[in-house]
Write a protein that holds these residues in place. Structure first.
Motif, PDB file in Angstrom:
ATOM      1  N   TYR A   1      16.644  86.531  41.919  1.00  0.00           N
ATOM      2  CA  TYR A   1      17.258  86.354  43.239  1.00  0.00           C
ATOM      3  C   TYR A   1      18.331  85.256  43.110  1.00  0.00           C
ATOM      4  O   TYR A   1      18.030  84.119  42.705  1.00  0.00           O
ATOM      5  CB  TYR A   1      16.221  85.917  44.267  1.00  0.00           C
ATOM      6  N   LYS A   2      19.574  85.623  43.460  1.00  0.00           N
ATOM      7  CA  LYS A   2      20.678  84.662  43.394  1.00  0.00           C
ATOM      8  C   LYS A   2      21.141  84.341  44.813  1.00  0.00           C
ATOM      9  O   LYS A   2      21.345  85.263  45.626  1.00  0.00           O
ATOM     10  CB  LYS A   2      21.847  85.221  42.589  1.00  0.00           C
ATOM     11  N   VAL A   3      21.288  83.030  45.074  1.00  0.00           N
ATOM     12  CA  VAL A   3      21.702  82.600  46.405  1.00  0.00           C
ATOM     13  C   VAL A   3      22.555  81.335  46.281  1.00  0.00           C
ATOM     14  O   VAL A   3      22.371  80.534  45.360  1.00  0.00           O
ATOM     15  CB  VAL A   3      20.468  82.342  47.302  1.00  0.00           C
ATOM     16  N   LYS A   4      23.525  81.200  47.213  1.00  0.00           N
ATOM     17  CA  LYS A   4      24.372  79.996  47.259  1.00  0.00           C
ATOM     18  C   LYS A   4      23.930  79.141  48.436  1.00  0.00           C
ATOM     19  O   LYS A   4      23.710  79.649  49.544  1.00  0.00           O
ATOM     20  CB  LYS A   4      25.846  80.360  47.396  1.00  0.00           C
ATOM     21  N   LEU A   5      23.870  77.825  48.197  1.00  0.00           N
ATOM     22  CA  LEU A   5      23.384  76.897  49.211  1.00  0.00           C
ATOM     23  C   LEU A   5      24.310  75.682  49.245  1.00  0.00           C
ATOM     24  O   LEU A   5      24.610  75.090  48.211  1.00  0.00           O
ATOM     25  CB  LEU A   5      21.954  76.447  48.875  1.00  0.00           C
ATOM     26  N   LYS A   6      24.784  75.361  50.444  1.00  0.00           N
ATOM     27  CA  LYS A   6      25.656  74.195  50.602  1.00  0.00           C
ATOM     28  C   LYS A   6      24.826  72.916  50.499  1.00  0.00           C
ATOM     29  O   LYS A   6      23.705  72.847  50.992  1.00  0.00           O
ATOM     30  CB  LYS A   6      26.384  74.228  51.946  1.00  0.00           C
ATOM     31  N   GLU A   7      25.433  71.943  49.856  1.00  0.00           N
ATOM     32  CA  GLU A   7      24.705  70.681  49.754  1.00  0.00           C
ATOM     33  C   GLU A   7      24.565  70.051  51.147  1.00  0.00           C
ATOM     34  O   GLU A   7      25.302  70.362  52.075  1.00  0.00           O
ATOM     35  CB  GLU A   7      25.421  69.713  48.811  1.00  0.00           C
ATOM     36  N   ASN A   8      23.564  69.165  51.225  1.00  0.00           N
ATOM     37  CA  ASN A   8      23.245  68.487  52.483  1.00  0.00           C
ATOM     38  C   ASN A   8      22.760  69.450  53.567  1.00  0.00           C
ATOM     39  O   ASN A   8      22.861  69.163  54.759  1.00  0.00           O
ATOM     40  CB  ASN A   8      24.446  67.683  53.012  1.00  0.00           C
TER      41      ASN A   8
ATOM     42  N   LYS B   1      12.569  85.224  39.325  1.00  0.00           N
ATOM     43  CA  LYS B   1      13.370  84.004  39.188  1.00  0.00           C
ATOM     44  C   LYS B   1      14.348  83.927  40.360  1.00  0.00           C
ATOM     45  O   LYS B   1      15.022  84.914  40.676  1.00  0.00           O
ATOM     46  CB  LYS B   1      14.120  84.008  37.869  1.00  0.00           C
ATOM     47  N   ALA B   2      14.424  82.762  40.978  1.00  0.00           N
ATOM     48  CA  ALA B   2      15.393  82.511  42.054  1.00  0.00           C
ATOM     49  C   ALA B   2      16.396  81.467  41.547  1.00  0.00           C
ATOM     50  O   ALA B   2      16.011  80.353  41.192  1.00  0.00           O
ATOM     51  CB  ALA B   2      14.703  82.026  43.316  1.00  0.00           C
ATOM     52  N   ILE B   3      17.672  81.859  41.483  1.00  0.00           N
ATOM     53  CA  ILE B   3      18.743  80.955  41.038  1.00  0.00           C
ATOM     54  C   ILE B   3      19.517  80.519  42.278  1.00  0.00           C
ATOM     55  O   ILE B   3      20.152  81.346  42.953  1.00  0.00           O
ATOM     56  CB  ILE B   3      19.661  81.616  40.017  1.00  0.00           C
ATOM     57  N   VAL B   4      19.464  79.213  42.578  1.00  0.00           N
ATOM     58  CA  VAL B   4      20.151  78.643  43.749  1.00  0.00           C
ATOM     59  C   VAL B   4      21.336  77.818  43.250  1.00  0.00           C
ATOM     60  O   VAL B   4      21.147  76.829  42.535  1.00  0.00           O
ATOM     61  CB  VAL B   4      19.196  77.764  44.581  1.00  0.00           C
ATOM     62  N   GLU B   5      22.565  78.249  43.600  1.00  0.00           N
ATOM     63  CA  GLU B   5      23.781  77.523  43.244  1.00  0.00           C
ATOM     64  C   GLU B   5      24.206  76.659  44.439  1.00  0.00           C
ATOM     65  O   GLU B   5      24.362  77.177  45.548  1.00  0.00           O
ATOM     66  CB  GLU B   5      24.901  78.479  42.860  1.00  0.00           C
ATOM     67  N   VAL B   6      24.365  75.385  44.191  1.00  0.00           N
ATOM     68  CA  VAL B   6      24.715  74.432  45.252  1.00  0.00           C
ATOM     69  C   VAL B   6      26.232  74.360  45.363  1.00  0.00           C
ATOM     70  O   VAL B   6      26.940  74.168  44.360  1.00  0.00           O
ATOM     71  CB  VAL B   6      24.127  73.043  44.959  1.00  0.00           C
ATOM     72  N   GLU B   7      26.736  74.546  46.593  1.00  0.00           N
ATOM     73  CA  GLU B   7      28.179  74.443  46.845  1.00  0.00           C
ATOM     74  C   GLU B   7      28.521  73.013  47.266  1.00  0.00           C
ATOM     75  O   GLU B   7      27.810  72.405  48.080  1.00  0.00           O
ATOM     76  CB  GLU B   7      28.595  75.419  47.943  1.00  0.00           C
ATOM     77  N   ASP B   8      29.634  72.524  46.713  1.00  0.00           N
ATOM     78  CA  ASP B   8      30.043  71.136  46.980  1.00  0.00           C
ATOM     79  C   ASP B   8      30.600  71.007  48.387  1.00  0.00           C
ATOM     80  O   ASP B   8      31.360  71.848  48.862  1.00  0.00           O
ATOM     81  CB  ASP B   8      31.099  70.696  45.960  1.00  0.00           C
ATOM     82  N   MET B   9      30.248  69.907  49.042  1.00  0.00           N
ATOM     83  CA  MET B   9      30.802  69.523  50.334  1.00  0.00           C
ATOM     84  C   MET B   9      31.438  68.132  50.171  1.00  0.00           C
ATOM     85  O   MET B   9      31.062  67.356  49.289  1.00  0.00           O
ATOM     86  CB  MET B   9      29.708  69.476  51.414  1.00  0.00           C
ATOM     87  N   ASN B  10      32.384  67.862  51.032  1.00  0.00           N
ATOM     88  CA  ASN B  10      33.058  66.556  50.938  1.00  0.00           C
ATOM     89  C   ASN B  10      32.180  65.490  51.577  1.00  0.00           C
ATOM     90  O   ASN B  10      32.402  65.022  52.697  1.00  0.00           O
ATOM     91  CB  ASN B  10      34.426  66.619  51.629  1.00  0.00           C
ATOM     92  N   ASP B  11      31.167  65.087  50.835  1.00  0.00           N
ATOM     93  CA  ASP B  11      30.206  64.116  51.370  1.00  0.00           C
ATOM     94  C   ASP B  11      30.241  62.792  50.624  1.00  0.00           C
ATOM     95  O   ASP B  11      29.399  61.921  50.855  1.00  0.00           O
ATOM     96  CB  ASP B  11      28.790  64.674  51.312  1.00  0.00           C
ATOM     97  N   ASN B  12      31.215  62.617  49.736  1.00  0.00           N
ATOM     98  CA  ASN B  12      31.321  61.361  48.996  1.00  0.00           C
ATOM     99  C   ASN B  12      32.703  60.750  49.222  1.00  0.00           C
ATOM    100  O   ASN B  12      33.730  61.403  48.977  1.00  0.00           O
ATOM    101  CB  ASN B  12      31.114  61.584  47.491  1.00  0.00           C
ATOM    102  N   ALA B  13      32.688  59.541  49.707  1.00  0.00           N
ATOM    103  CA  ALA B  13      33.952  58.822  49.890  1.00  0.00           C
ATOM    104  C   ALA B  13      34.439  58.310  48.534  1.00  0.00           C
ATOM    105  O   ALA B  13      33.639  58.047  47.636  1.00  0.00           O
ATOM    106  CB  ALA B  13      33.763  57.667  50.859  1.00  0.00           C
TER     107      ALA B  13
END
Length: 835
Positions: free
Chosen positions: A243-250, A328-340
């Motif tokens: 199982y492949k899924v994309k997940l936004k950070e935070n 198997k579940a593969i979770v790819e984390v998408e980057d968000m602008n959460d770091n100054a």
């Protein structure tokens, strides 16, 4: 220790950037983990192509790209040393290779060298199973050669130090089949090689061992409990193996990530499926939650792209009979602008001289952002209206340099705000404030509080008296603002300035050294110099005008009549004088000034008070009534003169007045005065003065005669010599022809020398004769005889037809004749006084 260049394709872009900069090279080194602190990693002198001296001069420093500094640079040797012991597994986990990044920064010129250190794995971890005991519930009648998947052991080490083999304790029913995979990992399966019989043995206990390939080898064990069950012949089956899924950070906690679902064709308890994580890492257990009944995978903790960019989760589905399946579940984390962006200061000059030239480097810093893409792209700015600017360098480095002249007296320090901003949406920024102190230089001349100073000093002052204060200010600080006062050379009444005044070099107080007399010095000026203590010292000058204030310290002085201790002068008043007749005038002066010199006159005492009066302002002595015959011949007046000072000063004068008859007759004789009155008034010292005058006149006469004879002899010789050459000598030329002046006739000069009568102290007056009646026949006849004799001489010379000037002003013969006349009158006057 080994060094090799990085040839990975990911560095190609970095090398392109470096080629555009000044010098930018990348080096890669390796170091084993668990080495002691202070161990040598590498010497970078050869790679960065500098020597030890240049390394120290260019302020080489090591800048880590991680939050913790694992290495340190020795600028005296070029050695890169371990700061702390490194645990590869704690640092990188299962990431391979494990690389630490840092940069070596050199200044003047700025050079940045990128350094990669690969942390090599050592066999410091034993293989571990997720549990100490695994329970298998296997139905009896399971066919032989049935395989049971065993969980692999986890070894934090990598490569050959990881798990290389599995072993199983000896038994009659199972054997172990170890399989190697393309990714280098191994897995083990339990293979049934003999039929199970629950009635014979309901439970088996086996020991599973995992062995790594390190030196020495390490082993981890787990116990396998095999419970023999009744028959359950269907395994759970997942719809998808991956199982492949994309997940936004935070993503907030509780958010559904995905749902896994497995089915079992058995019925009853054998068909009931429960879900669980299989061999889940600690990060997975913290980040996710799995519903064991529904298979819902939800967010349980914080998802941070910068910490973990993807998760690989193994999920196990078990039926009621103990059969299970995996997905198997593969979770790819998408980057968000959460770091100054982070502003990292590398170098700072916190104290800057105010004469620093433009382009002076104040600080060197870098701006980084842990995000990726536009979220990690940064820009940097500083505050406006500042004499500083940013100068961008390669690799996100910036230099803060001066762009305008600095003036500490205007702004002594700057709090500079550096703002780093990314390009994400929304944009994030961070700031860092650096304080720069401006150090002082001696660039300001002392300035006096006034362009000129005017001070007053009372005369007759006490020596050491404070006259006034002279102060100058300097906007510089410390020793550059410390004033030293001094007097410049000058003259005051032919005396140096230091003869009158002195100045305190520290306070600027001006003191009078000695007492000053207003009548001698009314004012003066001095030049004061104020110099600071800077290097070189600066100075300025100011003129101080000191005005002496007059005190009433001088009494009036009588000019006329002269009060010199001799017999007072007698003023003559005709008896026919009417009221208001001006007898004389008292003349006085006062050396003081202003109202201290305003004089007033008054009659203090008189022989006859009602006869005379004195003008209060002009000192004129006048009669107040007509004079009659009953008034006494001689009168004395005491006249007081007072100034207008505080306190007032005064003096007095004595006047003697004689009343005479026939005062208007030009040739009147002196009135007979009783000898007893005259005797009382005489001053015998006058006779001595007249004798001295007679001696002086006689000397002048003698010198004049000698000069006359010498001139005549010289002119005669000159005339004879010239006549012998050019003219015949005859009686027609007089001896004294040298005195002839072309075209002028001889002139006679007659003088009447008159002596004012009425007192024994009268002076000569070239006026009409005003004498009292005396017997002058003998003296007049003698004078006439001498004058006639002189006239005959002149006549005889004129008869010869010569143009002569025997009596000429400044001519010796004229001086002789005048001397004779004056001598005659002095002798006559002396004789008359002695009578």
């Amino acid at each position: 220790m080994e060094m090799h260049l990085n040839n990975m394709p990911g560095w190609s872009f970095f090398f392109c950037l470096c080629m555009c900069g000044a010098i930018c090279e990348s080096f890669r080194y390796s170091v084993p983990e668990e080495k002691k602190s202070g161990s040598l990693v590498v010497n970078v002198l050869k790679d960065v192509k500098v020597d030890v001296k240049e390394l120290s001069t260019r302020r080489a420093r090591l800048v880590s790209k991680s939050t913790k500094q694992y290495f340190q640079l020795d600028p005296h040797s070029g050695n890169v040393l371990l700061k702390d012991k490194i645990d590869r597994e704690a640092l990188c986990g299962q990431k391979d290779p494990c690389i630490l990044l840092f940069e070596i920064v050199l200044e003047n010129p700025l050079q940045v060298h990128r350094i990669e250190v690969e942390i090599e794995d050592v066999n410091d971890n034993s293989p571990q199973f997720s549990k100490k005991e695994f329970v298998f519930e296997i139905p009896e009648q399971i066919p032989t050669n049935t395989r049971f998947h065993l969980e692999t052991a986890q070894d934090s080490d990598k490569g050959k130090n990881a798990v290389q083999n599995y072993t199983l304790s000896p038994n009659d029913h199972f054997r172990l089949d170890v399989q190697s995979h393309s990714d280098g990992s191994n897995s083990a399966e339990l293979v049934l090689q003999k039929q199970l019989d629950r009635e014979e043995n309901a439970e088996l206990s086996l020991i599973l061992s995992a062995v790594d390939g390190g030196t020495p080898t390490r082993t981890g064990t787990a116990q396998i409990i095999v419970k023999v069950l009744d028959i359950n012949d269907n395994f759970p089956q997942f719809g998808d193996s991956v199982y492949k899924v994309k997940l936004k950070e935070n993503t907030p906690s509780g958010t559904l990530v995905t749902k896994v679902e497995a089915t079992d064709r058995d019925f009853g308890s054998y068909g009931a499926i429960t879900y669980s994580f299989s061999q889940a890492s600690e990060n997975v257990l913290k980040a996710f939650n799995l519903n064991k009944h529904t298979g819902d995978l939800t967010v349980a903790g914080t998802i941070d792209y910068e910490e973990e960019r993807s998760f690989e989760i193994k999920i196990k589905a078990t039926d009621g009979g103990g059969l299970f399946a995996y997905c198997k579940a593969i979770v790819e984390v998408e980057d968000m602008n959460d770091n100054a962006p982070e502003v990292t200061l590398t170098s700072l000059t916190s104290i800057l001289p105010e004469d620093s030239p433009p382009a002076t480097v104040v600080a060197i810093f870098s701006v980084t952002d842990q995000d990726t893409g536009d979220n990690g792209r940064t820009s940097c700015t500083v505050g406006t209206n500042l004499p500083f600017m940013l100068k961008a360098s390669e690799n996100n480095y910036y230099q803060l340099v001066t762009q305008q002249p600095l003036d500490r007296e205007c702004i002594p320090e700057y709090n500079i705000t550096i703002t780093g901003t990314d390009w994400g949406s929304p944009r994030l920024s961070s700031t860092r404030i650096i304080n720069v102190q401006i150090s002082d230089i001696n660039d300001n001349v002392p300035v006096f509080e006034k362009p000129t100073y005017a001070m007053q000093l009372w005369e007759n002052n006490i020596p050491g008296l404070l006259i006034g204060l002279v102060q100058a200010k300097d906007p510089d600080k410390d020793k550059n603002a410390k004033m030293t006062y001094s007097l410049l050379p000058g003259k005051v009444s032919d005396q140096p300035v230091s003869f009158y005044v002195s100045i305190n070099s520290e306070t600027g107080n001006l003191y009078a050294i000695r007492s000053v007399d207003y009548e001698q010095v009314k004012d003066f000026h001095v030049t004061v110099r104020a110099a600071d203590s800077g290097s070189p010292p600066l100075s300025s000058e100011v003129i101080v005008q000191v005005f002496i204030v007059d005190e009433n310290d001088n009494a009036p002085f009588i000019l006329y009549p002269l009060q010199n201790g001799t017999s007072p002068s007698n003023d003559l008043v005709p008896r026919g004088a009417e009221a208001g007749y001006l007898v004389t005038k008292v003349v006085a002066v006062d050396r003081d000034s202003g109202q201290n010199s305003w004089l007033s006159y008054e009659l203090l005492k008189a022989t006859e008070p009602g006869l005379f009066s004195v003008g209060a302002q002009n000192g004129e002595v006048k009669t107040t009534r007509p004079i009659n015959k009953r008034d006494a011949i001689k009168h004395k007046l005491f006249i007081g003169v007072r100034d207008n000072g505080h306190p007032p000063q005064s003096t007095s004068a004595t006047l003697s007045i004689l009343l005479v008859d026939g005062f208007s007759d030009p040739y009147m004789k002196m009135v007979e005065i009783p000898k007893d009155v005259i005797g009382k008034e005489e001053d015998r010292t006058l006779t001595m003065y007249l004798v001295i005058c007679l001696a002086v006149i006689s000397s002048i006469f003698l010198v004049s005669m000698l000069a006359f004879v010498a001139i005549k002899i010289h002119k005669r010789r000159k005339f004879i010599e010239s006549s012998a050459l050019n003219f015949p000598v005859g009686p027609s030329l007089p001896e004294n022809c040298g005195d002839a002046d072309g075209g002028s006739l001889s002139r006679a000069y007659n003088y009447e020398v008159c002596l004012a009568g009425g007192s024994l102290n009268s002076e000569f007056r070239f006026l009409r004769p005003l004498f009292p009646v005396y017997s002058l026949e003998s003296a007049q006849s003698h004078s006439a005889q001498r004058i006639s004799s002189g006239s005959q001489d002149v006549s005889s010379n004129g008869a010869e037809g010569q143009v002569m000037h025997q009596v000429r002003i400044c001519h010796p013969i004229y001086i002789v004749k005048c001397s004779l006349i004056f001598e005659f009158y002095f002798c006559y006057y002396l004789v008359s006084l002695n009578k």
